[in-house]
Design an enzyme around this catalytic site. Structure first.
Site, PDB file in Angstrom:
ATOM      1  N   PRO A   1      -5.109   2.602 -12.034  1.00  0.00           N
ATOM      2  CA  PRO A   1      -4.607   3.727 -11.072  1.00  0.00           C
ATOM      3  C   PRO A   1      -3.873   3.139  -9.991  1.00  0.00           C
ATOM      4  O   PRO A   1      -3.112   3.969  -9.137  1.00  0.00           O
ATOM      5  CB  PRO A   1      -6.066   3.959 -10.296  1.00  0.00           C
ATOM      6  CG  PRO A   1      -6.763   2.779 -10.185  1.00  0.00           C
ATOM      7  CD  PRO A   1      -6.329   1.876 -11.326  1.00  0.00           C
ATOM      8  N   GLU A   2      -3.051   1.989 -10.278  1.00  0.00           N
ATOM      9  CA  GLU A   2      -2.303   1.322  -8.940  1.00  0.00           C
ATOM     10  C   GLU A   2      -1.080   2.370  -8.639  1.00  0.00           C
ATOM     11  O   GLU A   2      -0.749   2.711  -7.577  1.00  0.00           O
ATOM     12  CB  GLU A   2      -2.014   0.091  -9.619  1.00  0.00           C
ATOM     13  CG  GLU A   2      -2.985  -1.017  -9.199  1.00  0.00           C
ATOM     14  CD  GLU A   2      -3.772  -1.080 -10.502  1.00  0.00           C
ATOM     15  OE1 GLU A   2      -4.655  -2.053 -10.606  1.00  0.00           O
ATOM     16  OE2 GLU A   2      -3.545  -0.448 -11.457  1.00  0.00           O
ATOM     17  N   ALA A   3      -0.502   2.825  -9.509  1.00  0.00           N
ATOM     18  CA  ALA A   3       0.794   3.742  -9.491  1.00  0.00           C
ATOM     19  C   ALA A   3       0.435   4.970  -8.708  1.00  0.00           C
ATOM     20  O   ALA A   3       1.415   5.442  -8.037  1.00  0.00           O
ATOM     21  CB  ALA A   3       1.259   4.108 -10.756  1.00  0.00           C
TER      22      ALA A   3
ATOM     23  N   LEU B   1       1.259   1.655  -5.735  1.00  0.00           N
ATOM     24  CA  LEU B   1       1.439   0.547  -6.190  1.00  0.00           C
ATOM     25  C   LEU B   1       1.700   0.247  -7.374  1.00  0.00           C
ATOM     26  O   LEU B   1       2.115   1.065  -7.996  1.00  0.00           O
ATOM     27  CB  LEU B   1       0.010  -0.433  -5.688  1.00  0.00           C
ATOM     28  CG  LEU B   1      -0.549  -0.365  -4.189  1.00  0.00           C
ATOM     29  CD1 LEU B   1      -2.267  -0.567  -4.041  1.00  0.00           C
ATOM     30  CD2 LEU B   1       0.143  -1.055  -3.292  1.00  0.00           C
TER      31      LEU B   1
END
Length: 260
Positions: free
Chosen positions: A149-151, A155
């Site tokens: 899930p970073e984006a 991130l």
């Protein structure tokens, strides 16, 4: 050799059974959330491997493999815990060097001489997903789901996850998984090649044990040479890979013929 507990450090527990080293994330009450101490401990395990270890099994204690970063890591304030706030206040080169050391807790899982297997149940999110991806092979329980899930949090995945995901599922699917941050559940993970197997949760330990037995069955030298060839095939062009196969086979034949 019977199983022997070796150490616990940074919420990482290890045990050894002959040629098989089991590494367990041991923060079940926090869904095995990770911190820099986790990555330091993992890197130390990698640095301590001896030549008799052939397979490394990576597990998470409790109901989830790893739910990702510890919540304390998300604080926007600078601190001394190595979290995102601290990294955001460091000069760029220093911050990148810090992340490089964190990546060291992941990259050793594809070290020459070993094959690594992730046994994944429950959540494998963010850093947890990238830790599973860092292994050579993955066995999913049917309740497992992997997410990057970073984006969606502003991130990027930075713990070696993008290259290994691309190798496993291809460009367009890796792009979609990374940009949407959606969950990849066990059945889909198996269908797209992200998981080698998806089994009922109750059968996870047995499935991993069967895989480990199969991995350790071939002669050690042939097994390691074959694993090295498969790894090099990801990067080599056809000519270089053909040459690598020739060289490895001649070495095997010479050894079988008596070491000429």
């Amino acid at each position: 050799m019977t199983a022997t507990d070796l150490e616990t450090n940074g919420w990482v527990r290890t045990s050894r059974d002959g040629a098989v080293l089991t590494v367990t994330l041991d923060r079940a009450d926090q869904l095995n959330a990770q911190t820099p101490a986790t990555w330091t401990a993992l890197a130390a395990v990698g640095a301590s491997l001896d030549d008799d270890v052939r397979v490394v099994v990576l597990r998470g204690e409790g109901r989830s493999f790893s739910a990702g970063l510890d919540r304390s890591m998300f604080s926007p304030e600078p601190s001394t815990n190595g979290g995102l706030g601290e990294l955001g206040h460091l000069p760029a080169e220093e911050a990148q060097e810090r992340i490089r050391t964190y990546q060291g807790g992941f990259r050793w899982l594809r070290s020459p001489g070993i094959v690594s297997v992730a046994a994944v149940q429950g959540h494998a999110i963010g850093a947890g997903a990238q830790l599973a991806l860092a292994c050579d092979l993955r066995v999913f329980a049917d309740d497992a789901q992997l997410r990057l899930p970073e984006a969606t949090l502003g991130l990027v995945p930075d713990l070696t996850g993008t290259s290994t995901l691309m190798e496993l599922v291809g460009y367009s699917r890796a792009m979609e998984i990374c940009l949407t941050g959606r969950a990849v559940k066990a059945a889909e993970a198996h269908a797209i090649g992200l998981a080698n197997a998806a089994v009922p949760r109750a059968d996870l330990d047995a499935a991993v044990a069967d895989l480990v037995a199969a991995l350790t069955a071939p002669p050690v030298a042939a097994s390691r040479a074959t694993a090295a060839l498969v790894r090099s095939a990801v990067r080599n062009d056809v000519e270089a890979q053909d040459a690598a196969e020739r060289a490895a086979q001649v070495e095997r034949l010479h050894e079988l013929a008596g070491g000429r």
